[in-house]
Design a protein around this motif. Structure first.
Motif, PDB file in Angstrom:
ATOM      1  N   GLY A   1       0.597  -1.239   0.140  1.00 47.96           N
ATOM      2  CA  GLY A   1       0.072   0.379  -0.006  1.00 47.96           C
ATOM      3  C   GLY A   1       0.976   1.487   0.224  1.00 47.96           C
ATOM      4  N   SER A   2       0.789   1.568   0.978  1.00 47.08           N
ATOM      5  CA  SER A   2       1.619   3.392   1.581  1.00 47.08           C
ATOM      6  C   SER A   2       3.108   2.498   1.235  1.00 47.08           C
TER       7      SER A   2
ATOM      8  N   SER B   1       2.572   2.120  -3.394  1.00 51.36           N
ATOM      9  CA  SER B   1       2.321   3.339  -3.666  1.00 51.36           C
ATOM     10  C   SER B   1       3.608   4.661  -4.016  1.00 51.36           C
TER      11      SER B   1
ATOM     12  N   ALA C   1       1.899   6.715  -8.650  1.00 46.21           N
ATOM     13  CA  ALA C   1       3.285   5.622  -9.175  1.00 46.21           C
ATOM     14  C   ALA C   1       2.834   4.164  -8.428  1.00 46.21           C
TER      15      ALA C   1
HETATM   16  C1  LIG Z   1      -3.550   2.503  -1.548  1.00 49.73           C
HETATM   17  C2  LIG Z   1      -3.180   1.169  -2.213  1.00 49.73           C
HETATM   18  C3  LIG Z   1      -3.350   0.708  -3.035  1.00 49.73           C
HETATM   19  C4  LIG Z   1      -4.071   1.489  -4.071  1.00 49.73           C
HETATM   20  O1  LIG Z   1      -2.656   1.918  -4.467  1.00 49.73           O
HETATM   21  P1  LIG Z   1      -2.865   3.454  -5.674  1.00 49.73           P
HETATM   22  O2  LIG Z   1      -1.971   3.432  -5.131  1.00 49.73           O
HETATM   23  O3  LIG Z   1      -4.272   4.412  -5.048  1.00 49.73           O
HETATM   24  O4  LIG Z   1      -3.276   3.023  -6.573  1.00 49.73           O
HETATM   25  C5  LIG Z   1      -4.075  -0.789  -3.595  1.00 49.73           C
HETATM   26  N1  LIG Z   1      -3.177  -2.072  -2.047  1.00 49.73           N
HETATM   27  C6  LIG Z   1      -3.478  -1.497  -0.584  1.00 49.73           C
HETATM   28  C7  LIG Z   1      -2.769  -1.677   0.599  1.00 49.73           C
HETATM   29  C8  LIG Z   1      -3.126   0.383  -0.602  1.00 49.73           C
HETATM   30  O5  LIG Z   1      -3.226   0.783   1.029  1.00 49.73           O
END
Ligand SMILES: *Cc1c(COP(=O)(O)O)cnc(C)c1O
Length: 480
Positions: free
Chosen positions: A270-271, A302, A312
């Motif tokens: 995610g982040s 991300s 990205a």
């Molecule tokens: C935010 C997030 C995403 C999506 O990421 P984006 O860059 O916004 O497309 C996918 N998986 C998790 C676990 C996230 O926290």
């Protein structure tokens, strides 16, 4: 036909008759002026659009609906709508919410020091896909490869448009027509209709759920591994937390399980963070380096969340898998633009340089501010606003909490100092709306009938502008 219907029909006709003819409007002095500034083509386009919208609203509404419109009313609408065509609709706003990575406000912001480097690349030709050493065609990922490898210690990397695309690409390349095992506690939705089960389906991989919402153990995964298994997926549940009677399987355990069974392990972080947020007093958020070091085959994260760069999706992983992804047609479909390459290239160079990274990455700066500094900053904003000298505003400061945002660290609350403004006569909702509709909108929070300005996400250079904006709004709404 009863009486009410008769009234309604009569009013509707009356409204429809009030629609002015375009020829008459075109003769109006203000319309002529607008044509001179823009074009007749645009003015006609907007007028037709407005008249059509008005006609539709009359026909759809009851007779209490829209009022008959004068020529002046139409011209006012025409003038304001024309600005949507000639001006910039995506514009800067002042984020006074304290939410550092606010998805509605564009998540991470770039630092001042990026401006020149970024613009130089974009306003000129660049070596985007030219290898300057060989003179042959190169890859647009080349400028990023060495930096990401150095920072994450991953074998290879690939960057796509966002992390959602990254997850899709990874699953499609690694586990199409195969089974992917995920814990039921990690089948998350990340806003904007990105749900892990749906992404899985789109990618052609088959979801195999294991465990329960609150507890999943190693045996749950183990019992589902068979010849059909394409991958084990771990999703960092970045936007919520399950508390209490819980259990999940550590990344290390999953990696061992994957190795024993010759199945790749994927982690959607995610982040993605590259540094330990504990140094800012925040909870530990797993870093990309930790995931790579644990032996994860593929890690995705991300660009515009905690990393602080452009939108990205960054994929770091074992070369055999990245090579597979490069051959997947989705990679071309999810290809990043040179703006993204340019921005990431600069942002990663800051991470490589390391020290004082907060000075170059504004979201890290906002996260790293301590309470004492925030108190001083809030005091400063209060004293600037005090200068307005309007008795309508009662201003003080107090302790509050800001959030990280962007679906990152959902439970984390950072101590902050907010400027609190109460209004004697005006409605706080109208002031909030007024501030939101200015040339440079201020996005603020309302709490207990007061307006809160969290200085964590406000630039000090904007204090004077904020003062001017308040003055303007109070003149308009202040006595209402
Ligand atoms: C935010 C997030 C995403 C999506 O990421 P984006 O860059 O916004 O497309 C996918 N998986 C998790 C676990 C996230 O926290």
């Amino acid at each position: 036909m009863n009486f009410t219907e008769g009234v309604e029909r009569m009013n509707k006709n009356q409204y429809l008759r009030s629609i002015p003819s375009i020829d008459v409007l075109l003769l109006h002095e203000r319309v002529q002026k607008l044509i001179n500034h823009t074009s007749k083509d645009l003015v006609l386009y907007i007028l037709r659009e407005l008249i059509e919208e008005y006609r539709k609203s009359v026909l759809n509404e009851s007779f209490e609906g829209p009022k008959p419109m004068s020529n002046e009313d139409f011209i006012n609408l025409l003038e304001s709508r024309s600005k949507q065509f000639t001006g910039q609709n995506l514009k800067r706003v002042i984020n006074a919410t304290g939410v550092v990575l606010h998805t509605n406000l564009g998540r991470a912001v770039f630092g001042e020091n990026m401006k020149e480097k970024f613009w130089e690349v974009l306003s000129n030709y660049s070596n985007l896909e030219l290898n300057l050493d060989t003179g042959k065609r190169g890859s647009r990922y080349e400028p990023l490869v060495e930096k990401i490898k150095y920072l994450t210690k991953g074998e290879d990397e690939l960057v796509v448009n966002n992390n959602a695309a990254a997850v899709m690409l990874v699953l499609s390349s690694v586990a199409k027509d195969k089974e992917v095992i995920v814990s039921r506690g990690e089948l998350v939705e990340i806003g904007g209709a990105f749900r892990i089960p749906d992404v899985m389906e789109q990618s052609g991989a088959k979801l195999v759920e294991v465990g329960t919402t609150n507890k999943t153990n190693e045996r749950d995964y183990e019992s589902k591994i068979n010849e059909e298994t394409g991958a084990l997926l771990k999703v960092h549940t970045s936007n919520y937390k399950i508390l209490g009677f819980t259990q999940d399987v550590s990344l290390e355990t999953l990696v061992n399980l994957g190795k024993e069974n010759h199945v790749p392990v994927i982690e959607d972080l995610g982040s993605g963070v590259l540094l330990d947020l504990e140094k800012y007093g925040l909870s530990h958020e797993p870093t990309v380096q930790e995931s790579v070091a644990a032996g994860t085959d593929i890690v995705t994260f991300s660009g515009d969340k905690l990393l602080g760069g452009p939108q990205a999706g960054i994929i770091v992983g074992k070369k055999e898998w990245i090579d597979k992804m490069k051959k997947n047609p989705l990679t071309r479909a999810f290809r990043i633009d040179k703006m993204t390459v340019a921005a990431l290239d600069i942002v990663f160079s800051y991470y490589v340089q390391g020290n004082h990274i907060e000075e170059s990455i504004p979201s890290l700066k906002a996260l790293s501010m301590n309470y004492g500094d925030l108190q001083k900053k809030a005091q400063k904003l209060k004293s600037v606003l005090d200068r307005i000298g309007n008795e309508e505003m009662v201003i003080h400061t107090r302790k509050d909490e800001s959030q990280v945002g962007g679906g990152s660290l959902p439970l984390e609350r950072m101590q902050t100092e907010v400027v609190v403004i109460e209004f004697i006569k005006s409605s706080v909702a109208r002031v909030e709306e007024g501030l939101r509709k200015l040339e440079v909108p201020i996005i603020a929070r309302i709490k207990d009938k007061s307006l809160l300005l969290d200085v964590r996400t406000i630039k000090e250079e904007d204090f004077l502008l904020i003062m001017e904006n308040f003055t303007q709004v109070l003149e308009k709404h202040g006595n209402g």
